[in-house]
Design a protein around this motif. Sequence first.
Motif, PDB file in Angstrom:
ATOM      1  N   ARG A  69      -5.630  -3.534  29.735  1.00  0.00           N
ATOM      2  CA  ARG A  69      -4.367  -3.009  29.233  1.00  0.00           C
ATOM      3  C   ARG A  69      -3.156  -3.831  29.651  1.00  0.00           C
ATOM      4  N   ASP A  70      -3.223  -4.480  30.796  1.00  0.00           N
ATOM      5  CA  ASP A  70      -2.090  -5.286  31.246  1.00  0.00           C
ATOM      6  C   ASP A  70      -2.004  -6.618  30.484  1.00  0.00           C
ATOM      7  N   ILE A  71      -2.976  -6.872  29.636  1.00  0.00           N
ATOM      8  CA  ILE A  71      -3.071  -8.069  28.799  1.00  0.00           C
ATOM      9  C   ILE A  71      -3.078  -9.360  29.633  1.00  0.00           C
ATOM     10  N   ALA A  72      -3.292  -9.214  30.920  1.00  0.00           N
ATOM     11  CA  ALA A  72      -3.316 -10.385  31.796  1.00  0.00           C
ATOM     12  C   ALA A  72      -4.726 -10.943  31.956  1.00  0.00           C
ATOM     13  N   SER A  73      -5.731 -10.141  31.645  1.00  0.00           N
ATOM     14  CA  SER A  73      -7.096 -10.629  31.812  1.00  0.00           C
ATOM     15  C   SER A  73      -7.976 -10.123  30.679  1.00  0.00           C
ATOM     16  N   MET A  74      -8.860 -11.006  30.266  1.00  0.00           N
ATOM     17  CA  MET A  74      -9.783 -10.657  29.197  1.00  0.00           C
ATOM     18  C   MET A  74     -11.093 -11.390  29.386  1.00  0.00           C
ATOM     19  N   ILE A  75     -12.110 -10.874  28.705  1.00  0.00           N
ATOM     20  CA  ILE A  75     -13.419 -11.514  28.658  1.00  0.00           C
ATOM     21  C   ILE A  75     -13.753 -11.723  27.195  1.00  0.00           C
ATOM     22  N   TRP A  76     -14.178 -12.894  26.867  1.00  0.00           N
ATOM     23  CA  TRP A  76     -14.671 -13.203  25.531  1.00  0.00           C
ATOM     24  C   TRP A  76     -16.006 -13.881  25.730  1.00  0.00           C
ATOM     25  N   LEU A  77     -17.022 -13.399  25.043  1.00  0.00           N
ATOM     26  CA  LEU A  77     -18.320 -14.059  25.140  1.00  0.00           C
ATOM     27  C   LEU A  77     -18.979 -14.127  23.784  1.00  0.00           C
ATOM     28  N   SER A  78     -19.780 -15.131  23.636  1.00  0.00           N
ATOM     29  CA  SER A  78     -20.557 -15.364  22.426  1.00  0.00           C
ATOM     30  C   SER A  78     -22.015 -15.362  22.842  1.00  0.00           C
ATOM     31  N   TYR A  79     -22.843 -14.628  22.093  1.00  0.00           N
ATOM     32  CA  TYR A  79     -24.227 -14.461  22.530  1.00  0.00           C
ATOM     33  C   TYR A  79     -25.140 -14.305  21.319  1.00  0.00           C
ATOM     34  N   THR A  80     -26.393 -14.649  21.502  1.00  0.00           N
ATOM     35  CA  THR A  80     -27.410 -14.425  20.484  1.00  0.00           C
ATOM     36  C   THR A  80     -28.518 -13.571  21.088  1.00  0.00           C
ATOM     37  N   LEU A  81     -28.805 -12.435  20.465  1.00  0.00           N
ATOM     38  CA  LEU A  81     -29.876 -11.566  20.919  1.00  0.00           C
ATOM     39  C   LEU A  81     -31.212 -12.233  20.670  1.00  0.00           C
ATOM     40  N   HIS A  82     -32.147 -11.981  21.552  1.00  0.00           N
ATOM     41  CA  HIS A  82     -33.512 -12.471  21.381  1.00  0.00           C
ATOM     42  C   HIS A  82     -34.408 -11.267  21.148  1.00  0.00           C
ATOM     43  N   HIS A  83     -34.983 -11.187  19.966  1.00  0.00           N
ATOM     44  CA  HIS A  83     -35.829 -10.043  19.610  1.00  0.00           C
ATOM     45  C   HIS A  83     -37.182 -10.160  20.235  1.00  0.00           C
TER      46      HIS A  83
END
Length: 83
Positions: A69-83
Amino acid sequence: MDNIQELCTFIQEAGYYSLATVEGDQPHVRAFSSVAIIDGKLYITTSKSKNVFKHLDANGKFELLALKRDIASMIWLSYTLHH
């Protein structure tokens, strides 16, 4: 992040996060609020009848963005599920 628990805690503190999937060449973004760790793995909750599940089942690639909410920290991740 050093571990899955830190990631889960960050997402919980953010309150909600966005999950992006693809269907063919069309991106889809939706908000989620549930997240849990089960057997050392991060899980989100959805129904098999929802499009997000169908998109992930057909193409396991997704991106997740959690912004505190403070917009000072975030996480962004990209991932591929393995079935």
